[in-house]
Design an enzyme around this catalytic site. Sequence first.
Site, PDB file in Angstrom:
ATOM      1  N   THR A 130       0.804  -1.215   0.000  1.00 30.19           N
ATOM      2  CA  THR A 130       0.000   0.000   0.000  1.00 30.19           C
ATOM      3  C   THR A 130       0.840   1.269   0.000  1.00 30.19           C
ATOM      4  O   THR A 130       1.776   1.401   0.789  1.00 30.19           O
ATOM      5  CB  THR A 130      -0.934   0.021   1.221  1.00 30.19           C
ATOM      6  OG1 THR A 130      -1.765  -1.143   1.185  1.00 30.19           O
ATOM      7  CG2 THR A 130      -1.808   1.271   1.222  1.00 30.19           C
ATOM      8  N   LYS A 157      -3.743   4.564  -2.210  1.00 28.70           N
ATOM      9  CA  LYS A 157      -4.884   5.136  -1.495  1.00 28.70           C
ATOM     10  C   LYS A 157      -5.256   6.488  -2.101  1.00 28.70           C
ATOM     11  O   LYS A 157      -4.392   7.367  -2.285  1.00 28.70           O
ATOM     12  CB  LYS A 157      -4.555   5.310  -0.017  1.00 28.70           C
ATOM     13  CG  LYS A 157      -4.342   3.993   0.734  1.00 28.70           C
ATOM     14  CD  LYS A 157      -5.636   3.223   0.923  1.00 28.70           C
ATOM     15  CE  LYS A 157      -5.454   2.021   1.825  1.00 28.70           C
ATOM     16  NZ  LYS A 157      -6.717   1.272   2.039  1.00 28.70           N
ATOM     17  N   ASP A 186      -7.569   2.374  -4.094  1.00 29.81           N
ATOM     18  CA  ASP A 186      -8.527   2.160  -3.015  1.00 29.81           C
ATOM     19  C   ASP A 186      -9.019   3.512  -2.540  1.00 29.81           C
ATOM     20  O   ASP A 186      -8.278   4.268  -1.914  1.00 29.81           O
ATOM     21  CB  ASP A 186      -7.882   1.389  -1.867  1.00 29.81           C
ATOM     22  CG  ASP A 186      -8.884   1.039  -0.771  1.00 29.81           C
ATOM     23  OD1 ASP A 186     -10.077   1.369  -0.918  1.00 29.81           O
ATOM     24  OD2 ASP A 186      -8.468   0.428   0.235  1.00 29.81           O
ATOM     25  N   GLU A 214     -11.067  -0.065  -5.731  1.00 29.70           N
ATOM     26  CA  GLU A 214     -11.714  -0.642  -4.561  1.00 29.70           C
ATOM     27  C   GLU A 214     -12.621   0.371  -3.870  1.00 29.70           C
ATOM     28  O   GLU A 214     -12.205   1.501  -3.609  1.00 29.70           O
ATOM     29  CB  GLU A 214     -10.639  -1.135  -3.592  1.00 29.70           C
ATOM     30  CG  GLU A 214     -11.155  -1.818  -2.352  1.00 29.70           C
ATOM     31  CD  GLU A 214     -10.026  -2.388  -1.504  1.00 29.70           C
ATOM     32  OE1 GLU A 214     -10.318  -2.803  -0.361  1.00 29.70           O
ATOM     33  OE2 GLU A 214      -8.858  -2.409  -1.966  1.00 29.70           O
ATOM     34  N   ASP A 239     -15.474  -3.632  -0.891  1.00 30.25           N
ATOM     35  CA  ASP A 239     -14.806  -3.936   0.375  1.00 30.25           C
ATOM     36  C   ASP A 239     -15.764  -3.649   1.526  1.00 30.25           C
ATOM     37  O   ASP A 239     -16.470  -4.529   1.996  1.00 30.25           O
ATOM     38  CB  ASP A 239     -13.514  -3.130   0.504  1.00 30.25           C
ATOM     39  CG  ASP A 239     -12.761  -3.416   1.805  1.00 30.25           C
ATOM     40  OD1 ASP A 239     -13.133  -4.370   2.518  1.00 30.25           O
ATOM     41  OD2 ASP A 239     -11.806  -2.692   2.123  1.00 30.25           O
ATOM     42  N   LYS A 263     -12.180  -9.862   4.143  1.00 29.09           N
ATOM     43  CA  LYS A 263     -11.345  -9.549   5.296  1.00 29.09           C
ATOM     44  C   LYS A 263     -11.906 -10.278   6.505  1.00 29.09           C
ATOM     45  O   LYS A 263     -13.109 -10.225   6.776  1.00 29.09           O
ATOM     46  CB  LYS A 263     -11.296  -8.037   5.558  1.00 29.09           C
ATOM     47  CG  LYS A 263     -10.506  -7.269   4.504  1.00 29.09           C
ATOM     48  CD  LYS A 263     -10.510  -5.784   4.782  1.00 29.09           C
ATOM     49  CE  LYS A 263      -9.681  -5.029   3.745  1.00 29.09           C
ATOM     50  NZ  LYS A 263      -9.778  -3.557   3.917  1.00 29.09           N
ATOM     51  N   ILE A 293      -4.945  -3.289   9.791  1.00 36.05           N
ATOM     52  CA  ILE A 293      -3.570  -3.193  10.293  1.00 36.05           C
ATOM     53  C   ILE A 293      -3.414  -4.269  11.362  1.00 36.05           C
ATOM     54  O   ILE A 293      -3.686  -4.053  12.536  1.00 36.05           O
ATOM     55  CB  ILE A 293      -3.275  -1.785  10.850  1.00 36.05           C
ATOM     56  CG1 ILE A 293      -3.493  -0.752   9.751  1.00 36.05           C
ATOM     57  CG2 ILE A 293      -1.836  -1.702  11.351  1.00 36.05           C
ATOM     58  CD1 ILE A 293      -2.622  -0.934   8.522  1.00 36.05           C
ATOM     59  N   ASP A 316      -3.843  -8.782  -0.796  1.00 33.59           N
ATOM     60  CA  ASP A 316      -3.433  -7.520  -0.183  1.00 33.59           C
ATOM     61  C   ASP A 316      -3.050  -7.843   1.253  1.00 33.59           C
ATOM     62  O   ASP A 316      -3.837  -7.666   2.181  1.00 33.59           O
ATOM     63  CB  ASP A 316      -4.588  -6.518  -0.261  1.00 33.59           C
ATOM     64  CG  ASP A 316      -4.269  -5.207   0.436  1.00 33.59           C
ATOM     65  OD1 ASP A 316      -3.082  -4.825   0.451  1.00 33.59           O
ATOM     66  OD2 ASP A 316      -5.206  -4.579   0.975  1.00 33.59           O
ATOM     67  N   ASP A 318      -0.037  -7.018   3.123  1.00 32.62           N
ATOM     68  CA  ASP A 318       1.191  -6.315   3.484  1.00 32.62           C
ATOM     69  C   ASP A 318       1.198  -5.792   4.917  1.00 32.62           C
ATOM     70  O   ASP A 318       2.202  -5.254   5.382  1.00 32.62           O
ATOM     71  CB  ASP A 318       1.421  -5.134   2.532  1.00 32.62           C
ATOM     72  CG  ASP A 318       0.243  -4.148   2.532  1.00 32.62           C
ATOM     73  OD1 ASP A 318      -0.840  -4.508   3.025  1.00 32.62           O
ATOM     74  OD2 ASP A 318       0.405  -3.031   2.019  1.00 32.62           O
TER      75      ASP A 318
END
Length: 354
Positions: A130, A157, A186, A214, A239, A263, A293, A316, A318
């Site tokens: 990201t 972003k 995103d 996204e 999302d 997620k 996070i 995704d 990271d």
Amino acid sequence: METFPIAVPLKSPFKTALRTVTTAESLIVKMTDSDGVVGLGEAAPTAPITGDTSASIRYAIEQVIAPKLIGASLNQPERVKQLIDTALVGNHSPKAAVNIAVNDLLAQHYGVSLSQWLGGYRQTVATDYTVSVGTAAEMVRHAKQLVAAGFNTLKVKVGSQSPFEDLKQVRAIRDAVGPDVKIRLDANQGWRKKQAAKMINQMATDGLAIELVEQPVPADDFEGMAYVTAHTDTPIMADESIFSVKDALRLLKMDGCDIINLKLMKAGGIDNALKINTLAEVFGVPCMVGSMIESQVSVTAAAEMAAAKSNIQYYDLDAAMMFTKQPTTGGITHAGSEITIPSESGLGIQFQTK
């Protein structure tokens, strides 16, 4: 069942249209069965998205979910998972943490990795990284650093500034990294539907080669998602609009997205995320697995789930790479963008409590 709060500074601030994070706060769940086997899970508080806070997560696990599970049998995994899901309304992140720990325990008892337990489709996945919101110069500098570090897909972003600024920044990043690097955007709900369609089409006209966009509009604007999907050729990914199977069914029936981002913290764990993935597959829609996070615990769980299923085609993952240090050992490893799934039974993670 025990809980352990962690707080780890990030290497640099994580900025989106919704929030800025400098320290990763999370809650590790340690579940020990009567044989002494330990399963781990994790919940990350993301109040602007899931509504869960550190305090609410801890209370939900310790005071509501745990009392219902103590004494339950892993020989009845469906019943155990149902107890988690029905313990209280909402509270997806604490449910996710406990669900991950249960799946970790089950995979260990059968002597297979979590990925094998869930399906075992592949052994490696390639993650994006990201690029947070910032000035054009900051974002370009970060993008170039990531490409040099071996990441050939960037998740940029946008949505926190004017559409003109977003367009200018994306164009600057594309010019800086060249045509061979994939760029995903995103917006984190930051645009309106007509504005989003206009922006995305302008980027296509300008040859910016955006791989996907996204959540361009607010989470509850399902009609807006369908509008943007219908009025652009660039794939649109949902999302924040999708927390549940019901959300997914509603949006898929509207042709409201081309991809779904799974997620664990939104879905309430692995099993509910996989139900959404199965539904998406029926509609011919591929999925991404992402994360909030989160530390190595839940990111490893997400990666192992992603590796298990053929319909999960985008990654995704990271988040843990952003930590200055890890509170655990083991789990996924990475070389640049390539993530390798651990072969140990369960999650393959150890957590040492003080």
